[in-house]
Design a protein around this motif. Structure first.
Motif, PDB file in Angstrom:
ATOM      1  N   THR A 104      53.053  27.202  18.426  1.00 19.56           N
ATOM      2  CA  THR A 104      53.780  27.419  19.627  1.00 19.56           C
ATOM      3  C   THR A 104      55.276  27.620  19.530  1.00 19.56           C
ATOM      4  OG1 THR A 104      52.411  26.003  21.022  1.00 19.56           O
ATOM      5  CG2 THR A 104      54.265  26.475  21.932  1.00 19.56           C
ATOM      6  N   THR A 142      57.059  19.546  30.351  1.00 20.40           N
ATOM      7  CA  THR A 142      57.605  20.783  29.696  1.00 20.40           C
ATOM      8  C   THR A 142      56.395  21.897  29.509  1.00 20.40           C
ATOM      9  OG1 THR A 142      57.163  19.951  27.672  1.00 20.40           O
ATOM     10  CG2 THR A 142      59.402  20.115  28.629  1.00 20.40           C
ATOM     11  N   GLY A 143      55.280  21.462  29.372  1.00 23.98           N
ATOM     12  CA  GLY A 143      54.068  22.189  29.347  1.00 23.98           C
ATOM     13  C   GLY A 143      53.689  22.708  30.666  1.00 23.98           C
ATOM     14  N   THR A 144      53.851  22.063  31.780  1.00 18.40           N
ATOM     15  CA  THR A 144      53.440  22.427  33.157  1.00 18.40           C
ATOM     16  C   THR A 144      54.477  23.355  33.420  1.00 18.40           C
ATOM     17  OG1 THR A 144      52.200  20.361  33.671  1.00 18.40           O
ATOM     18  CG2 THR A 144      52.941  21.741  35.448  1.00 18.40           C
ATOM     19  N   ALA A 150      57.420  21.965  24.915  1.00 17.60           N
ATOM     20  CA  ALA A 150      56.466  21.467  24.642  1.00 17.60           C
ATOM     21  C   ALA A 150      55.994  21.305  23.320  1.00 17.60           C
ATOM     22  CB  ALA A 150      55.554  22.075  25.492  1.00 17.60           C
ATOM     23  N   HIS A 183      56.246  15.937  27.335  1.00 22.13           N
ATOM     24  CA  HIS A 183      55.391  17.125  26.765  1.00 22.13           C
ATOM     25  C   HIS A 183      54.630  17.794  27.863  1.00 22.13           C
ATOM     26  CE1 HIS A 183      52.793  19.141  24.079  1.00 22.13           C
ATOM     27  NE2 HIS A 183      51.888  18.650  24.204  1.00 22.13           N
ATOM     28  N   ILE A 184      53.974  16.924  28.803  1.00 19.18           N
ATOM     29  CA  ILE A 184      53.256  17.390  29.823  1.00 19.18           C
ATOM     30  C   ILE A 184      54.368  18.053  30.838  1.00 19.18           C
ATOM     31  CG2 ILE A 184      51.890  16.905  31.959  1.00 19.18           C
ATOM     32  CD1 ILE A 184      50.768  14.419  30.173  1.00 19.18           C
ATOM     33  N   ALA A 239      55.434  18.101  20.691  1.00 16.43           N
ATOM     34  CA  ALA A 239      54.267  17.687  19.983  1.00 16.43           C
ATOM     35  C   ALA A 239      54.357  17.580  18.364  1.00 16.43           C
ATOM     36  CB  ALA A 239      53.523  19.170  20.137  1.00 16.43           C
ATOM     37  N   ALA A 289      48.197  21.123  26.075  1.00 21.75           N
ATOM     38  CA  ALA A 289      48.924  19.842  26.467  1.00 21.75           C
ATOM     39  C   ALA A 289      48.010  19.189  27.567  1.00 21.75           C
ATOM     40  CB  ALA A 289      50.161  20.200  27.178  1.00 21.75           C
ATOM     41  N   SER A 329      50.249  26.524  24.276  1.00 17.21           N
ATOM     42  CA  SER A 329      50.637  25.415  24.419  1.00 17.21           C
ATOM     43  C   SER A 329      50.547  24.594  25.583  1.00 17.21           C
ATOM     44  CB  SER A 329      52.307  25.452  24.306  1.00 17.21           C
ATOM     45  OG  SER A 329      53.073  24.225  24.528  1.00 17.21           O
ATOM     46  N   ALA A 330      50.435  25.201  26.541  1.00 13.02           N
ATOM     47  CA  ALA A 330      50.459  24.517  28.243  1.00 13.02           C
ATOM     48  C   ALA A 330      48.916  24.062  28.452  1.00 13.02           C
ATOM     49  CB  ALA A 330      50.809  25.268  29.264  1.00 13.02           C
TER      50      ALA A 330
END
Length: 244
Positions: free
Chosen positions: A92, A14-16, A49, A11-12, A53, A189, A185-186
């Protein structure tokens, strides 16, 4: 590594990825190759992300293991790590789906009325209403507020989809608003997953959860108001025909 921790890591990541790629289409010329390429990368990152989630929220609500067993208030845990995370994930996904769709179907808005797109927006609205109702029941007003602004954003999208006529280029503004929404989203996260794990005493601080959504959707509403003011100014200018 347990599955849930793996999902958090993904999750982190893909968000980054989405956050890093997010600024390129904003800074580059609209419609250029770099804008399209990096815009797709950002969309894929945010879509990942958001989807993760949703999975983490469902595991927090219905998984066989108790998440963060040191937390004694399980109702509040279910609200923030369950229903609110589920709603934010769907929000998102909804922004990504709509942002891509308005460009893909710029010449035929009727395609956006298909059940496939309407179902995504309906899922966002229903999860938002449930999140707001749950927040009201447990005394978390920011959960209610973030659900309201998300539902309003979906209503604005539906207004564009179902209006009889739209001025040329109107889809650009819709695409821009969805792009801002994807950025939620990011930041969520990072704040809700990253900082909360770094500062566990803030685990139930609603600002970590609701802050990015409030800012992002607030910008969407502000952009909509600005665009409407410019449209009214052009319509009232001498010699400019009014569009119906």
């Amino acid at each position: 590594m347990h599955m849930f921790e793996t999902l958090v890591l993904l999750h982190i990541v893909t968000g980054t990825l989405g956050l890093a790629a997010f600024w390129v289409p904003i800074a580059t010329k609209k419609g250029a190759q770099a804008h399209r390429r990096w815009g797709r990368i950002a969309c894929y990152g945010f879509l990942g992300a958001g989807s993760l989630a949703v999975v983490m929220a469902l595991l927090s609500l219905y998984g066989p293991e108790e998440r963060i067993p040191s937390v004694t208030d399980r109702t509040l845990f279910a609200g923030l790590f369950g229903w609110m995370m589920l709603y934010l994930g769907l929000l998102t996904i909804g922004f990504v789906d709509y942002g891509l769709a308005v460009v893909r179907h710029a010449r035929d808005r009727a395609q956006l009325r298909r059940a496939r797109y309407q179902a995504v927006m309906a899922a966002v609205v229903l999860s938002g209403l449930w999140c707001g109702g749950f927040g009201l029941a447990i005394g978390q007003p920011l959960m209610v507020l973030v659900s309201v602004v998300g539902v309003v954003a979906m209503v604005l999208q539906q207004r564009f989809v179902w209006r009889r006529e739209a001025p040329p280029g109107a889809h650009v503004g819709e695409h821009f608003r969805a792009l801002i929404g994807m950025g939620i989203s990011a930041y969520t996260a990072f704040l809700s997953v990253g900082l909360v794990r770094r500062f566990p005493e803030q685990v139930f601080n609603p600002l970590f959860w609701a802050g990015p959504s409030l800012v992002g959707v607030g910008l969407i509403l502000w952009f909509t108001a600005q665009a409407n003011r410019r449209k009214r100014a052009r319509s009232s200018a001498p010699g400019v025909p009014r569009s119906g």
